[in-house]
Design a protein around this motif. Structure first.
Motif, PDB file in Angstrom:
ATOM      1  N   ASP A 188       0.852  -1.195   0.000  1.00  0.00           N
ATOM      2  CA  ASP A 188       0.000   0.000   0.000  1.00  0.00           C
ATOM      3  C   ASP A 188       0.882   1.237   0.000  1.00  0.00           C
ATOM      4  OD1 ASP A 188      -1.678   2.069   0.591  1.00  0.00           O
ATOM      5  OD2 ASP A 188      -2.524   1.185   2.408  1.00  0.00           O
ATOM      6  N   PRO A 189       0.809   2.096  -1.006  1.00  0.00           N
ATOM      7  CA  PRO A 189       1.681   3.254  -1.047  1.00  0.00           C
ATOM      8  C   PRO A 189       1.368   4.245   0.041  1.00  0.00           C
ATOM      9  CG  PRO A 189       0.060   3.370  -2.791  1.00  0.00           C
ATOM     10  CD  PRO A 189      -0.091   2.041  -2.152  1.00  0.00           C
ATOM     11  N   ALA A 190       0.199   4.128   0.653  1.00  0.00           N
ATOM     12  CA  ALA A 190      -0.154   5.047   1.722  1.00  0.00           C
ATOM     13  C   ALA A 190      -0.052   4.394   3.071  1.00  0.00           C
ATOM     14  CB  ALA A 190      -1.564   5.569   1.493  1.00  0.00           C
ATOM     15  N   ALA A 191       0.584   3.246   3.150  1.00  0.00           N
ATOM     16  CA  ALA A 191       0.578   2.500   4.397  1.00  0.00           C
ATOM     17  C   ALA A 191       1.704   2.863   5.324  1.00  0.00           C
ATOM     18  CB  ALA A 191       0.634   1.004   4.097  1.00  0.00           C
ATOM     19  N   GLY A 192       2.629   3.648   4.923  1.00  0.00           N
ATOM     20  CA  GLY A 192       3.705   4.018   5.821  1.00  0.00           C
ATOM     21  C   GLY A 192       5.007   4.043   5.065  1.00  0.00           C
ATOM     22  N   GLY A 193       6.087   3.912   5.779  1.00  0.00           N
ATOM     23  CA  GLY A 193       7.391   3.946   5.164  1.00  0.00           C
ATOM     24  C   GLY A 193       8.323   4.739   6.037  1.00  0.00           C
ATOM     25  N   SER A 194       9.413   5.203   5.442  1.00  0.00           N
ATOM     26  CA  SER A 194      10.415   5.891   6.230  1.00  0.00           C
ATOM     27  C   SER A 194       9.899   7.191   6.801  1.00  0.00           C
ATOM     28  CB  SER A 194      11.650   6.147   5.356  1.00  0.00           C
ATOM     29  OG  SER A 194      11.293   6.929   4.231  1.00  0.00           O
ATOM     30  N   ASP A 195       8.897   7.754   6.179  1.00  0.00           N
ATOM     31  CA  ASP A 195       8.345   9.000   6.694  1.00  0.00           C
ATOM     32  C   ASP A 195       7.393   8.788   7.848  1.00  0.00           C
ATOM     33  OD1 ASP A 195       8.132  10.456   3.386  1.00  0.00           O
ATOM     34  OD2 ASP A 195       9.761  10.485   4.856  1.00  0.00           O
ATOM     35  N   GLY A 196       6.997   7.535   8.142  1.00  0.00           N
ATOM     36  CA  GLY A 196       6.102   7.266   9.250  1.00  0.00           C
ATOM     37  C   GLY A 196       4.669   7.598   8.902  1.00  0.00           C
ATOM     38  N   PRO A 197       3.777   7.529   9.915  1.00  0.00           N
ATOM     39  CA  PRO A 197       2.351   7.730   9.675  1.00  0.00           C
ATOM     40  C   PRO A 197       2.024   9.074   9.053  1.00  0.00           C
ATOM     41  CG  PRO A 197       2.734   6.760  11.845  1.00  0.00           C
ATOM     42  CD  PRO A 197       4.067   7.145  11.309  1.00  0.00           C
ATOM     43  N   ALA A 198       2.694  10.153   9.502  1.00  0.00           N
ATOM     44  CA  ALA A 198       2.389  11.477   8.955  1.00  0.00           C
ATOM     45  C   ALA A 198       2.738  11.542   7.477  1.00  0.00           C
ATOM     46  CB  ALA A 198       3.146  12.548   9.739  1.00  0.00           C
ATOM     47  N   GLY A 199       3.901  10.969   7.112  1.00  0.00           N
ATOM     48  CA  GLY A 199       4.284  10.970   5.709  1.00  0.00           C
ATOM     49  C   GLY A 199       3.349  10.126   4.869  1.00  0.00           C
ATOM     50  N   ALA A 200       2.879   9.006   5.433  1.00  0.00           N
ATOM     51  CA  ALA A 200       1.945   8.152   4.697  1.00  0.00           C
ATOM     52  C   ALA A 200       0.647   8.878   4.435  1.00  0.00           C
ATOM     53  CB  ALA A 200       1.690   6.873   5.494  1.00  0.00           C
ATOM     54  N   ALA A 202       0.235  12.126   4.240  1.00  0.00           N
ATOM     55  CA  ALA A 202       0.499  13.168   3.250  1.00  0.00           C
ATOM     56  C   ALA A 202       0.538  12.576   1.848  1.00  0.00           C
ATOM     57  CB  ALA A 202       1.816  13.874   3.576  1.00  0.00           C
ATOM     58  N   ALA A 203       1.146  11.384   1.712  1.00  0.00           N
ATOM     59  CA  ALA A 203       1.173  10.717   0.407  1.00  0.00           C
ATOM     60  C   ALA A 203      -0.233  10.372  -0.047  1.00  0.00           C
ATOM     61  CB  ALA A 203       2.041   9.467   0.486  1.00  0.00           C
ATOM     62  N   LEU A 204      -1.062   9.951   0.891  1.00  0.00           N
ATOM     63  CA  LEU A 204      -2.445   9.643   0.555  1.00  0.00           C
ATOM     64  C   LEU A 204      -3.171  10.894   0.076  1.00  0.00           C
ATOM     65  CD1 LEU A 204      -4.910   7.785   0.487  1.00  0.00           C
ATOM     66  CD2 LEU A 204      -5.246   8.273   2.922  1.00  0.00           C
ATOM     67  N   ALA A 205      -2.976  12.024   0.768  1.00  0.00           N
ATOM     68  CA  ALA A 205      -3.618  13.284   0.358  1.00  0.00           C
ATOM     69  C   ALA A 205      -3.184  13.668  -1.053  1.00  0.00           C
ATOM     70  CB  ALA A 205      -3.281  14.398   1.356  1.00  0.00           C
ATOM     71  N   ALA A 206      -1.896  13.501  -1.355  1.00  0.00           N
ATOM     72  CA  ALA A 206      -1.405  13.833  -2.691  1.00  0.00           C
ATOM     73  C   ALA A 206      -2.022  12.923  -3.740  1.00  0.00           C
ATOM     74  CB  ALA A 206       0.120  13.732  -2.715  1.00  0.00           C
ATOM     75  N   ILE A 216      -6.665  18.793  -1.393  1.00  0.00           N
ATOM     76  CA  ILE A 216      -7.180  17.872  -0.380  1.00  0.00           C
ATOM     77  C   ILE A 216      -6.707  18.272   1.016  1.00  0.00           C
ATOM     78  CG2 ILE A 216      -7.194  15.473   0.413  1.00  0.00           C
ATOM     79  CD1 ILE A 216      -8.714  15.927  -2.191  1.00  0.00           C
ATOM     80  N   THR A 217      -7.620  18.199   1.972  1.00  0.00           N
ATOM     81  CA  THR A 217      -7.237  18.205   3.384  1.00  0.00           C
ATOM     82  C   THR A 217      -7.885  16.987   4.046  1.00  0.00           C
ATOM     83  OG1 THR A 217      -9.101  19.641   3.983  1.00  0.00           O
ATOM     84  CG2 THR A 217      -6.972  20.701   3.626  1.00  0.00           C
ATOM     85  N   ILE A 218      -7.134  16.338   4.919  1.00  0.00           N
ATOM     86  CA  ILE A 218      -7.638  15.226   5.724  1.00  0.00           C
ATOM     87  C   ILE A 218      -7.662  15.714   7.163  1.00  0.00           C
ATOM     88  CG2 ILE A 218      -7.284  12.834   6.429  1.00  0.00           C
ATOM     89  CD1 ILE A 218      -5.760  12.381   3.837  1.00  0.00           C
ATOM     90  N   HIS A 228      -2.391  17.320   4.084  1.00  0.00           N
ATOM     91  CA  HIS A 228      -2.980  18.093   2.975  1.00  0.00           C
ATOM     92  C   HIS A 228      -2.108  17.943   1.747  1.00  0.00           C
ATOM     93  CE1 HIS A 228       0.047  21.359   3.229  1.00  0.00           C
ATOM     94  NE2 HIS A 228       0.006  21.126   4.536  1.00  0.00           N
ATOM     95  N   SER A 229      -2.715  18.142   0.604  1.00  0.00           N
ATOM     96  CA  SER A 229      -1.966  18.116  -0.644  1.00  0.00           C
ATOM     97  C   SER A 229      -1.323  19.483  -0.866  1.00  0.00           C
ATOM     98  CB  SER A 229      -2.903  17.760  -1.807  1.00  0.00           C
ATOM     99  OG  SER A 229      -3.911  18.751  -1.938  1.00  0.00           O
ATOM    100  N   ALA A 230      -0.511  19.587  -1.903  1.00  0.00           N
ATOM    101  CA  ALA A 230       0.146  20.858  -2.209  1.00  0.00           C
ATOM    102  C   ALA A 230      -0.902  21.936  -2.465  1.00  0.00           C
ATOM    103  CB  ALA A 230       1.053  20.689  -3.420  1.00  0.00           C
ATOM    104  N   THR A 231      -0.613  23.152  -2.019  1.00  0.00           N
ATOM    105  CA  THR A 231      -1.537  24.270  -2.171  1.00  0.00           C
ATOM    106  C   THR A 231      -1.183  25.066  -3.414  1.00  0.00           C
ATOM    107  OG1 THR A 231      -1.789  24.420   0.216  1.00  0.00           O
ATOM    108  CG2 THR A 231      -2.455  26.348  -1.066  1.00  0.00           C
ATOM    109  N   ARG A 232      -2.137  25.227  -4.292  1.00  0.00           N
ATOM    110  CA  ARG A 232      -1.913  25.978  -5.519  1.00  0.00           C
ATOM    111  C   ARG A 232      -2.036  27.479  -5.256  1.00  0.00           C
ATOM    112  NH1 ARG A 232      -5.687  22.078  -7.335  1.00  0.00           N
ATOM    113  NH2 ARG A 232      -4.686  20.367  -8.423  1.00  0.00           N
ATOM    114  N   PRO A 233      -1.484  28.296  -6.122  1.00  0.00           N
ATOM    115  CA  PRO A 233      -1.626  29.756  -5.953  1.00  0.00           C
ATOM    116  C   PRO A 233      -3.081  30.209  -5.956  1.00  0.00           C
ATOM    117  CG  PRO A 233       0.091  29.246  -7.571  1.00  0.00           C
ATOM    118  CD  PRO A 233      -0.604  27.957  -7.258  1.00  0.00           C
TER     119      PRO A 233
END
Length: 599
Positions: A188-200, A202-206, A216-218, A228-233
């Motif tokens: 699962d690409p959103a299941a975790g990894g070296s970035d830990g739960p917060a990074g996972a 964020a990847a899910l939001a993206a 997106i905001t979660i 949250h995903s990246a914020t556009r101008p």
């Protein structure tokens, strides 16, 4: 194990390996798996439920400790019911460092997997974790089935039924061990990894942002931004202030409450559409749930470009994936939540060091506060669901609000700004009571509630007195509604000041309760025997007293002919020697009605 093959339910199931891999926080520990970790898990049951087949279930043996030999019986009963695994409480220190040999032997002999629950969690959290794991893997497999072509191979670009960068995968890796390994190929690409739960997260939001074409905001149920995903101008001001502040602005939450969108969000499982309005772009939102439990929400905003036609489907799939991470976060915070609830309960019930409780809750001990008690007018599952909706609604009223969810009511602690005159303080405290009563009344299938507000306490250290008073106000509202018997719409919320005389009478009645319960005499005998017979005479006497001795008015309230009421009053004299025209007897009758409950 149970005899014969268990009937199969339609739909995909999870294995014990997958369930354990879902448990990132180590709430469960596998002790023994005689049949391996690829046994099927089809559901979750509590061991004290009525006996029935639990084929393929994971049974929670509440009350059974792995360190005690008698827990072997719970293991054997679960195995006989067809369960594939059983969870016991972790061994206490006094019973030894590990599981009792008899317990391990029972699991090995019965062929059932044996797990223990960590001491830092509880059975409610454990059940939520396991049910979320099953929902998660069922949704994953269903999505994979829908994404397969006629040859049975996954169709490119449809993984998880979500368009976008690789989709929103929900499945785990086939190589994961019982404790769950790190992400690898196919994970699962959103299941975790070296970035830990917060990074996972964020990847899910993206990933959801790419699939929906929006920003997106979660968020959790307190409207804190978890990712949250990246914020556009082109992002609108609300999104920018939400991300910069780490939570949805208070004025925005108030607006969502007033519009009814929050009520819809907390009670719906569908994607909710909020059209563009002025500078605010179009938004989609969906609640994130673990079974019936509300964990948070995902918001998609059309910042600078329209949302994808597939955005609704992407949000639904994203909510399934997000449930895993939000549940994990809730489990990580569960220790802090229990400490907070312990301090709040101590403050509201006057137990322990009140000043220490206040400081631990982030309250200045000398800060004024109000307490609300909110109770459904009837018991049952619908009442529990109503309180489940009202609890996050109360928390959203203001960031400083603290809510204690009890089995049959909510207790809400509301800090009040210092320096307000008494009238303004009462209005400040009454406003959330009014709102919670209205929300409950408008819930589909909900149960109306009564909300009482005690007098504003001069300090948080005096919250226990305000809590007691708030509960008494709820009782006053209940008693008034019962005595009115259909005489117009009942008042369902009130402050202590608004029910002053009735509140004083209730306090005095409670003070003399020990004397009443130790007494005897005609009125006591009437109260005992007539209530057992249905309470007809006591109810008639109560109506007569409420009408100040006016037989015609009392008969009207009882929907009786006046002569029928006169006959009942004569029976009081003849059968029980109770004379309703005697002043002292009238006082005792009033106490009997107040203290033994309305009949």
């Amino acid at each position: 194990m149970g005899s014969g093959a268990p009937p199969r339910d339609p739909g995909p199931e999870a294995t014990l390996r997958e369930v354990l891999a879902f448990d990132e926080e180590g709430a469960l520990r596998l002790l023994l798996a005689p049949g391996g970790v690829d046994v099927e898990v089809r559901g979750v049951s509590f061991g004290d439920e009525a006996p029935r087949s639990r084929a393929g279930h994971l049974v929670l043996a509440v009350g059974a400790s792995a360190g005690r030999a008698e827990a072997a019986g719970a293991v054997e009963r679960a195995a006989r019911s067809g369960a594939s695994a059983v969870v016991l409480r972790e061994a206490e220190e006094e019973s030894g460092p590990g599981p009792a040999p008899d317990v391990l032997a029972a699991a090995d002999r019965s062929g059932i997997a044996l797990l223990v629950r960590a001491a830092w969690t509880d059975w409610t959290d454990t059940a939520a974790l396991l049910r979320s794991a099953l929902d998660y893997h069922r949704a994953a497999r269903t999505g994979q089935a829908r994404g397969a072509d006629a040859t049975g191979e996954a169709t490119p670009g449809t993984a998880g039924d979500v368009p976008g960068r690789g989709g929103l995968e929900c499945g785990g890796t086939e190589e994961a061990g019982p404790r769950g390994g790190g992400p690898g190929e196919g994970a699962d690409p959103a299941a975790g990894g070296s970035d830990g739960p917060a990074g996972a997260l964020a990847a899910l939001a993206a990933s959801i942002a790419e699939a929906t074409g929006g920003s997106i905001t979660i968020e959790d149920t307190r409207f804190r931004v978890l990712a949250h995903s990246a914020t556009r101008p082109e992002a609108d001001g609300v999104r920018r202030s939400t991300i910069l502040g780490g939570r949805v602005p208070e004025w925005r939450v108030a607006e969502l409450r007033r519009s009814g969108l929050l009520r819809t969000l907390w009670t719906s499982r569908e994607v909710i559409h909020r059209p563009a309005d002025g500078d605010s772009p179009e938004r989609l939102v969906i609640a994130v749930r673990s079974g019936a439990e509300l964990l948070g929400s995902i918001w998609a905003a059309a910042d600078g470009r329209p949302l994808s036609p597939e955005a609704g489907r992407a949000l639904r799939r994203g909510a399934v994936v997000a449930a895993r991470h939000l549940l994990g976060q809730r489990l990580r915070e569960s220790g802090a939540v229990r400490r907070r609830d312990h301090a709040l309960r101590g403050l509201l019930y006057g137990e322990g060091d009140r000043r220490t409780h206040a400081w631990s809750l982030g309250l200045a001990p000398d800060a004024p506060c109000a307490v609300l008690a909110v109770a459904p007018v009837a018991a049952g599952p619908d009442a529990a669901r109503t309180l489940d909706v009202l609890a996050p609604h109360a928390r959203a009223y203001r960031p400083s609000v603290l809510v204690l969810r009890e089995p049959d009511r909510l207790l809400v602690l509301l800090p009040v700004p210092a320096g307000l005159p008494p009238e303004a303080r009462e209005r400040e405290a009454l406003a959330p009571a009014r709102e919670l009563e209205r929300v409950a009344a408008a819930l589909p299938g909900g149960v109306p509630v009564r909300a009482g507000v005690g007098r504003v306490a001069g300090s948080a250290a005096e919250a226990a007195e305000a809590c007691t008073e708030a509960a008494l106000v709820v009782r006053v509202l209940r008693d008034r509604e019962r005595r009115a018997r259909g005489g117009g719409a009942p008042a369902r919320f009130a402050s202590a000041g608004a029910v002053g005389p009735a509140l004083d009478v209730l306090r005095m009645a409670e003070a003399v309760r020990p004397l009443w319960e130790s007494g005897d005499g005609p009125v006591h005998r009437l109260a005992r025997s007539d209530r057992a017979a249905g309470g007809e005479l006591l109810r008639s006497a109560a109506a007569y007293l409420d009408a100040a001795g006016d037989v015609a008015e009392a008969a009207r309230r009882l929907v009786l002919h006046p002569n029928t009421l006169r006959y009942r009053l004569r029976r009081l004299r003849e059968r029980y020697d109770v004379d309703v025209d005697d002043p002292d007897t009238r006082v005792l009758l009033t106490l009997a009605v107040r203290l033994t409950g309305d009949v």
